[in-house]
Design an enzyme around this catalytic site. Structure first.
Site, short mmCIF file in Angstrom:
data_model
loop_
_atom_site.label_atom_id
_atom_site.label_comp_id
_atom_site.label_asym_id
_atom_site.label_seq_id
_atom_site.Cartn_x
_atom_site.Cartn_y
_atom_site.Cartn_z
N ASP A 69 0.06 -7.56 1.57
CA ASP A 69 0.60 -6.30 1.79
C ASP A 69 2.09 -6.22 1.83
O ASP A 69 2.72 -5.78 3.02
CB ASP A 69 0.05 -5.49 2.92
N HIS B 207 0.81 -1.22 0.02
CA HIS B 207 0.06 -0.13 0.04
C HIS B 207 0.76 1.24 0.08
O HIS B 207 0.23 2.53 -0.11
CB HIS B 207 -1.16 0.03 1.19
N SER C 105 4.03 2.97 8.02
CA SER C 105 3.74 1.85 7.18
C SER C 105 4.98 1.53 6.43
O SER C 105 5.79 2.28 6.06
CB SER C 105 2.58 2.50 6.10
#
Length: 261
Positions: free
Chosen positions: A110, A65, A204
């Site tokens: 992911d 992502h 992230s």
């Protein structure tokens, strides 16, 4: 019902411990410069948006992502406003996600590999992190790091990366907090049951490090961050070892680990 009982007992134990445990900011404390040599900064014209992990001279591991246009990768960074002498900048030569570059998805699979446009020179502030030889066991104490916000829900982005120790938790705890995870085996659940330590917005793509190996990639979690019984969700790197090694070796027809998510 059994899971509810386990959660209740764990919460009671944690609350009793919390009476003497000091409060901690999200993201812990400033990392020592020597402990994040593999941590890289991903940014573009819009600014910093994710982290990643250098795993050899040519490849960076991050979250799917985190895929963006015009990514630049900065290595050897500590203070984002005070450059180190050995900082290096690279751009992607190739980006590989499980479902293809055009199909990177935020929740399922992911994980993304970025091949750099030129080889990285290891230095005082730049070195790779080892891939896992075994999966982490529940209860393992691991370290997560990044330039993400150190407050939540209000955001406060630090100039330097912060590090914090968290624990690998039973996957059922994350499934109880986030039912969408039911059936997904390729994740790690990590944090603190009391929610006083957590990764958060801006972390992230960064590493969850256990015993000197990258075991997880920061994926997602609840918001505000660091809430009771709302651990962080991390991509389980060990499940992707064959995929990672095949991609780096240039093998064709690479198959990504499947799940029922």
């Amino acid at each position: 019902m059994a899971l509810i009982g386990v959660l209740a007992n764990l919460l009671i134990l944690c609350l009793s411990y919390a009476r003497t445990a000091p409060d901690r900011i999200i993201g812990g404390l400033e990392c020592n410069q020597n402990e994040h040599r593999s941590l890289v900064l991903l940014y573009n014209s819009g600014g910093f948006f994710c982290s990643g992990t250098l795993i050899n001279h040519e490849w960076v591991l991050t979250a799917a992502h985190c895929n963006r246009e015009n990514i630049q990768i900065k290595l050897g960074v500590h203070n984002i406003h005070v450059p180190n002498e050995d900082e290096q900048i690279r751009v992607p030569k190739e980006k590989v996600c499980c479902l293809g570059t055009m199909n990177c998805t935020q929740w399922n699979q992911d994980i993304m590999l970025i091949r750099l446009n030129s080889s990285v020179n290891y230095s005082t502030h730049i070195a790779p992190l080892s891939l896992p030889s075994n999966p982490p066991s529940v209860g393992s104490v691991c370290r997560v790091m990044g330039w993400g916000t150190i407050t939540s829900p209000e955001v406060t982005y630090p100039e330097v990366p912060h590090c914090v120790n968290i624990q690998i938790l039973h996957k059922e705890l994350c499934e109880a907090a986030y039912p969408i995870l039911l059936g997904n085996s390729n994740i790690l659940c990590a944090g603190k049951l009391l929610g006083d330590k957590d990764s958060c917005k801006g972390d992230s793509g960064g590493p969850l490090i256990c015993n000197g190996q990258i075991q997880g990639i920061v994926s997602w979690g609840g918001f505000p961050c660091a809430q009771i019984l709302e651990p962080g969700v991390y991509t389980k790197v060990f499940d992707y070892i064959d995929w990672i090694q095949d991609i780096m070796a240039g093998n064709a027809n690479v198959i990504c680990p499947g799940d029922n998510f």
